[in-house]
Design an enzyme around this catalytic site. Sequence first.
Site, short mmCIF file in Angstrom:
data_model
loop_
_atom_site.label_atom_id
_atom_site.label_comp_id
_atom_site.label_asym_id
_atom_site.label_seq_id
_atom_site.Cartn_x
_atom_site.Cartn_y
_atom_site.Cartn_z
CB SER A 1 -1.04 0.08 0.88
OG SER A 1 -1.28 1.08 1.36
N GLY B 1 -0.52 4.34 -0.18
CA GLY B 1 -0.98 5.91 0.30
C GLY B 1 -1.62 5.96 -1.22
N GLY C 1 -2.11 4.48 -4.02
CA GLY C 1 -2.73 3.28 -4.96
C GLY C 1 -1.63 1.96 -4.36
N GLY D 1 -6.71 0.15 4.67
CA GLY D 1 -5.40 -0.36 3.88
C GLY D 1 -6.52 -1.69 4.53
CG ASP D 2 -7.69 -2.46 8.29
OD1 ASP D 2 -7.10 -3.11 8.31
OD2 ASP D 2 -8.33 -1.44 8.76
#
Length: 314
Positions: free
Chosen positions: A216, A218, A221, A247-248
Amino acid sequence: MILTVTLNPALDITHRVDRLRPHSAHRVRDVGARAGGKGVNVSRVLHTLGLPTLVTGLAGGPTGEAVRRELCRAELPELLTPVDGETRRTVAVVDEHTGDTTTLLEPGPVVRPEEWRSFLADFEACVERATVVVLSGSLPPGLPEDAYATLVHAARARAVPAVLDTSGPALRAALPAGPALVKPNADELTEATGESDPRRAAQALRAAGAEAVVASLGPDGLLAVTPEGAWRAVPPERLRGNPTGAGDAAVAALARGLAAGVSWPRRLAEAVALSTATVAAPLAGSFDPAVHRRLRDAVDVHPVPSLPPLPPLS
């Protein structure tokens, strides 16, 4: 069924203020409290998408009971193994003026060896019915660094792929067990490998045992390095809002794609669209359906050159 594991769940408390000023008193505009932790957030997203999921982990004390009650209200099935210690709380303060969020994270209860053994028995019973298992978040005090490695081994023994989203020693210890996918962020990549270049760092995690790595980055992408190739997935626009839980949401999309066997580009596009839609929602584990629909076919997914194989991490 996608099984999620949150060994260190929390009761997430969110305060919203007009503007956050250090060393000042603040009037809170509204307060929200609900069950949290990375795996719980993943299950919330999956549930909203209409997929069967089961929340597992460790919970104790009055805060643990509050977590159970909220999961029941949210119609999220759970099998949380009881512990004597008190489940932690997190406090997020959202500055409505800037959109920034300040978060305070408690460490969690100390888990005794017999409580860990009890959880392992519950996990082994549940994983038999799972198509994918998601292992997310920090380890509470008292658990061994190789706790996630133990769970990955147990899942692999039953031919169930494991998606791992953790960091630090817990991540490094789990890599030799062969998780199907790990999803660090850019800082966690560098911490785990010592490499500042995300592609080289992702290759290093694969060399250490991960089948695939999705990093990830941020608002920039995702970067995926997989046995089938490497890709970048970039959102078509940047949204202001609360990034907690983005992120989850990406992990939920990746687990869903793994279970369904869809192509990597399609998995990544869905992961970017869902995580971006989460930024537009007020609470972790939620996403804006309109934003999700608007973005899912507009994400730019393009291949990137793979690097030569790297030696294993020292």
